[in-house]
Scaffold this active site. Structure first.
Site, PDB file in Angstrom:
ATOM      1  N   GLY A  10       0.837  -1.195   0.000  1.00 11.05           N
ATOM      2  CA  GLY A  10       0.000   0.000   0.000  1.00 11.05           C
ATOM      3  C   GLY A  10       0.866   1.237   0.000  1.00 11.05           C
ATOM      4  N   SER A  14      -1.118   4.104   4.704  1.00 14.87           N
ATOM      5  CA  SER A  14      -2.361   3.512   4.217  1.00 14.87           C
ATOM      6  C   SER A  14      -3.005   2.563   5.220  1.00 14.87           C
ATOM      7  CB  SER A  14      -2.096   2.743   2.915  1.00 14.87           C
ATOM      8  OG  SER A  14      -1.215   1.655   3.168  1.00 14.87           O
ATOM      9  N   SER A  17       0.777  -1.667   7.580  1.00 15.22           N
ATOM     10  CA  SER A  17       1.479  -2.307   8.693  1.00 15.22           C
ATOM     11  C   SER A  17       0.500  -2.774   9.764  1.00 15.22           C
ATOM     12  CB  SER A  17       2.524  -1.378   9.307  1.00 15.22           C
ATOM     13  OG  SER A  17       3.598  -1.197   8.409  1.00 15.22           O
ATOM     14  N   ALA A  35      12.417  -6.166  11.819  1.00 16.11           N
ATOM     15  CA  ALA A  35      12.372  -4.726  11.578  1.00 16.11           C
ATOM     16  C   ALA A  35      13.567  -4.296  10.741  1.00 16.11           C
ATOM     17  CB  ALA A  35      12.362  -3.986  12.910  1.00 16.11           C
ATOM     18  N   HIS A  51       7.381   1.906  18.443  1.00 12.21           N
ATOM     19  CA  HIS A  51       7.022   0.613  17.850  1.00 12.21           C
ATOM     20  C   HIS A  51       7.600  -0.541  18.670  1.00 12.21           C
ATOM     21  CE1 HIS A  51       4.960   1.583  14.059  1.00 12.21           C
ATOM     22  NE2 HIS A  51       5.670   2.700  14.091  1.00 12.21           N
ATOM     23  N   ARG A  55       5.317  -3.436  20.469  1.00 14.52           N
ATOM     24  CA  ARG A  55       5.482  -4.855  20.144  1.00 14.52           C
ATOM     25  C   ARG A  55       5.816  -5.673  21.383  1.00 14.52           C
ATOM     26  NH1 ARG A  55       8.322  -2.720  15.709  1.00 14.52           N
ATOM     27  NH2 ARG A  55      10.302  -3.324  16.639  1.00 14.52           N
ATOM     28  N   GLU A  64      16.029  -6.737  14.932  1.00 16.09           N
ATOM     29  CA  GLU A  64      16.324  -5.521  14.168  1.00 16.09           C
ATOM     30  C   GLU A  64      17.432  -5.856  13.175  1.00 16.09           C
ATOM     31  OE1 GLU A  64      14.947  -2.382  14.947  1.00 16.09           O
ATOM     32  OE2 GLU A  64      13.866  -2.989  16.754  1.00 16.09           O
ATOM     33  N   ASP A  85       8.867  -5.979   8.253  1.00 13.09           N
ATOM     34  CA  ASP A  85       8.345  -4.628   8.042  1.00 13.09           C
ATOM     35  C   ASP A  85       9.516  -3.662   8.031  1.00 13.09           C
ATOM     36  OD1 ASP A  85       6.688  -2.452   7.771  1.00 13.09           O
ATOM     37  OD2 ASP A  85       5.663  -2.721   9.682  1.00 13.09           O
TER      38      ASP A  85
END
Length: 174
Positions: A10, A14, A17, A35, A51, A55, A64, A85
């Site tokens: 998207g 949008s 996620s 991540a 974030h 999480r 990460e 993501d």
């Protein structure tokens, strides 16, 4: 049940996620968040921290890895569902590092093919806007379009999210 590979695509902000996270939460209690963002400034550091906190409170295991998500994919547990993501940040990191993008893509796709669990990847659609004015932005837009096409070809489920609303492009929702 989610297929081995799901793509959620998207535009910026949008809701892609949020939607991808919901898919993963509904699929498993064993959730891995891969991540790819890097903190280049204070605003991004704050966003990443927010974030991470959200999480952790929701039971996600986080890795990460801005440059090499393939290792996290191949090391995931078979009962985990991974959320990568996002592919767009990963691609940005690759292009800005001026490394071998083709080799990095091969490594990513190899990691996906060897992942023992199911994977959901968030990615941005960047081809709906105007042609960028500079060469780096045009190179990025082209590379992102090709990456999205390659991911969608391999995926069993592809969902686009517009204004927070999902639309299935390929496959069937669980």
């Amino acid at each position: 049940m989610l297929p081995d590979l799901t793509i959620v695509i998207g535009g910026a902000a949008s809701g892609k996620s949020d939607y991808a996270e919901r898919l993963v939460r509904e699929a498993s209690d064993q959730r891995l968040y891969i991540a790819t963002a890097q903190a280049w400034d204070d605003e991004m550091r704050a966003k990443i921290q927010a974030h991470q906190n959200a999480r952790a409170a929701d039971g996600w295991r986080t890795v990460e890895t801005p440059m090499d998500p393939a290792n996290a994919l191949t090391a995931m547990a078979t009962d985990e569902v991974a959320l990568l993501d996002c592919a767009t940040m990963w691609l940005t990191n690759q292009i800005l590092s001026e490394g071998d993008l083709d080799a990095a893509k091969r490594a990513l796709f190899e990691g996906l093919s060897q992942a023992p669990g199911r994977v959901v990847i968030v990615t941005n659609e960047v081809g709906a806007g105007i042609v960028p004015e500079n060469a780096l932005a045009r190179r990025f837009r082209e590379a992102q379009g090709l990456l999205n096409r390659d991911l969608a070809e391999r995926a069993g489920l592809v969902v686009t999210v517009i204004a927070g609303l999902p639309l299935v492009l390929k496959g069937t929702l669980p």
